[in-house]
Design a protein around this motif. Structure first.
Motif, mmCIF file in Angstrom:
data_model
loop_
_atom_site.group_PDB
_atom_site.id
_atom_site.type_symbol
_atom_site.label_atom_id
_atom_site.label_comp_id
_atom_site.label_asym_id
_atom_site.label_seq_id
_atom_site.Cartn_x
_atom_site.Cartn_y
_atom_site.Cartn_z
ATOM 1 N N PRO A 27 -2.923 4.373 -9.569
ATOM 2 C CA PRO A 27 -2.353 5.428 -8.729
ATOM 3 C C PRO A 27 -1.758 4.999 -7.397
ATOM 4 C CG PRO A 27 -4.746 5.484 -8.595
ATOM 5 C CD PRO A 27 -4.405 4.462 -9.638
ATOM 6 N N VAL A 28 -1.945 3.762 -6.981
ATOM 7 C CA VAL A 28 -1.594 3.395 -5.601
ATOM 8 C C VAL A 28 -0.343 2.530 -5.546
ATOM 9 C CG1 VAL A 28 -2.366 2.276 -3.485
ATOM 10 C CG2 VAL A 28 -4.005 3.556 -4.884
ATOM 11 N N THR A 29 0.585 2.936 -4.692
ATOM 12 C CA THR A 29 1.755 2.136 -4.346
ATOM 13 C C THR A 29 1.611 1.705 -2.895
ATOM 14 O OG1 THR A 29 3.226 3.254 -5.908
ATOM 15 C CG2 THR A 29 4.258 2.189 -4.011
ATOM 16 N N ARG A 30 1.753 0.403 -2.644
ATOM 17 C CA ARG A 30 1.605 -0.123 -1.285
ATOM 18 C C ARG A 30 2.926 -0.750 -0.827
ATOM 19 N NH1 ARG A 30 -3.747 0.021 -0.110
ATOM 20 N NH2 ARG A 30 -5.169 0.025 -1.905
ATOM 21 N N GLY A 31 3.144 -0.712 0.478
ATOM 22 C CA GLY A 31 4.356 -1.305 1.006
ATOM 23 C C GLY A 31 4.199 -1.767 2.434
#
Length: 299
Positions: free
Chosen positions: A228-232
Motif C-alpha cells: 500500500p505504500v508509495t514513498r518519494g
C-alpha cells in the motif's frame, strides 16, 4: 466544499470494474454529508466484462452488485448516464476501453474524468484530447496520488524540483506493459513534480530513469508485488522533501475534491501536456525495457 446554495453535482459512472466505482460512490455519498461534499453518483452503466483482462473478468459483476447496493440506478447506455448527469467518471479498469468511451461521450459535452490509466499509447491520448477540444468537452485526469496532501505538501515545500526518486508497488496485468498498470502512479507523480518535457526514458536497469530536457531527473522503482505504500523524495536547491502515501479509500478524497472543483470552474485537473507526457513515458519505458536501449521522446 459545495458553494453556498449550489446543488451537488450529479456524477455518472461509466464502467464499474474498478474498485473506484464503489469507493467514489461511498465518498461522495448524498452530495452534502459525505467525505467529499459537492457531488453524488446518480447513475451508472456497468459496461461489458473484458474477458482477457483479469481485473474486469474477475470482479465486474461483484463490483456492479456493490454499486447497486449503494443505491445507484443502472441505465442501459453511456449516453443515458450522460443525460442524467452533470459529469462523467470513466472508471473502467482496462485502459484499452478508454479511447472508445471518450469518442462516444465527448460529443455530449459533459466533463469526463478518465481514471488513472488515461490511454494505452501517446498517439491515442493526443487524439482523445484533440477530439475533446473540438467537442468543447472538459477532460479530467490524474492519479489519485497526485492530489494527496502528503505529495502536495512535499512539492510545495521543495519549490523548484530538480529530481524526484519514487518507490512503490509495480504489479503488472495482461495487455498492459511494464509501468502501465500500477507504475503509472509513479510516472504521474514524476510529471506532476517536473512537468511534461521529458526527453529520454531508460528502463534497461533495475530502476527507470527519466531525464527531462533541462537535465532534471526522475528515478522510479519498486517491487512487483503490490503493497500500500508509495514513498518519494523531491530534491531542490533548498533541500530535500520526503513523503509517503498509503493507498486507502481516504487517499481518493483529494482527487474527488479536485474533480468537483474542476467541473465547476471549467479548468482541467491536469494540463493536457502532462496527460500526454505521462502516457508517453509509460509507453517509452515498455519499449526501452523490451529493446534494451534508452528511448528518445523528442524524436
Amino acid at each position: 466544499m459545495t458553494p453556498t446554495g449550489a446543488q451537488p453535482l450529479r456524477f455518472g459512472l461509466i464502467g464499474v470494474d474498478s474498485a473506484h466505482s464503489v469507493q467514489f460512490t461511498r465518498l461522495f455519498g448524498d452530495g452534502r454529508s459525505g467525505m467529499v461534499p459537492g457531488g453524488s453518483i446518480v447513475a451508472a452503466w456497468q459496461g461489458p466484462t473484458v474477458a482477457d483482462f483479469p481485473p474486469s473478468r474477475d470482479r465486474n459483476d461483484q463490483l456492479a452488485d456493490e454499486v447497486a447496493g449503494l443505491g445507484v440506478p443502472w441505465l442501459d447506455s453511456p449516453e443515458a448516464v450522460a443525460e442524467a448527469s452533470d459529469a462523467l467518471l470513466v472508471v473502467a479498469s482496462d485502459s484499452r476501453t478508454h479511447p472508445g468511451y471518450l469518442r462516444r461521450l465527448s460529443p455530449l459535452g459533459k466533463p469526463i474524468y478518465i481514471d488513472t490509466r488515461f490511454a494505452p499509447t501517446r498517439q491515442e491520448a493526443i487524439e482523445m484530447l484533440e477530439q475533446a477540444s473540438a467537442d468543447g468537452c472538459l477532460v479530467l485526469a490524474g492519479s489519485p496520488k497526485r492530489f494527496t496532501p502528503e505529495f502536495r505538501r512535499a512539492l510545495a515545500a521543495a519549490g523548484d524540483a530538480e529530481r524526484i526518486d519514487l518507490d512503490g508497488p509495480l504489479p503488472e496485468q495482461p495487455h498492459h506493459p511494464f509501468l502501465a498498470w500500477y507504475g503509472v502512479h509513479l510516472v504521474d507523480l514524476a510529471v506532476a513534480a517536473l512537468g511534461p518535457d521529458c526527453a529520454t526514458v531508460d528502463a534497461t536497469g533495475d530502476r527507470v530513469v527519466a531525464t527531462w530536457a533541462d537535465g532534471r531527473v526522475a528515478v522510479l522503482g519498486g517491487d512487483a508485488e503490490w503493497h500500500p505504500v508509495t514513498r518519494g523524495v523531491i530534491d531542490s536547491p533548498t533541500g530535500s522533501q520526503a513523503f509517503a502515501i498509503e493507498a486507502s479509500e481516504g487517499m481518493l478524497v483529494g482527487l474527488l475534491t479536485s474533480i468537483a472543483a474542476s467541473c465547476r470552474s471549467g479548468l482541467p485537473t491536469v494540463p493536457p501536456a502532462e496527460i500526454v507526457a505521462t502516457v508517453a513515458i509509460v509507453e517509452a519505458a515498455a519499449r526501452s525495457r523490451a529493446d534494451g536501449v534508452p528511448v528518445d521522446l523528442q524524436r
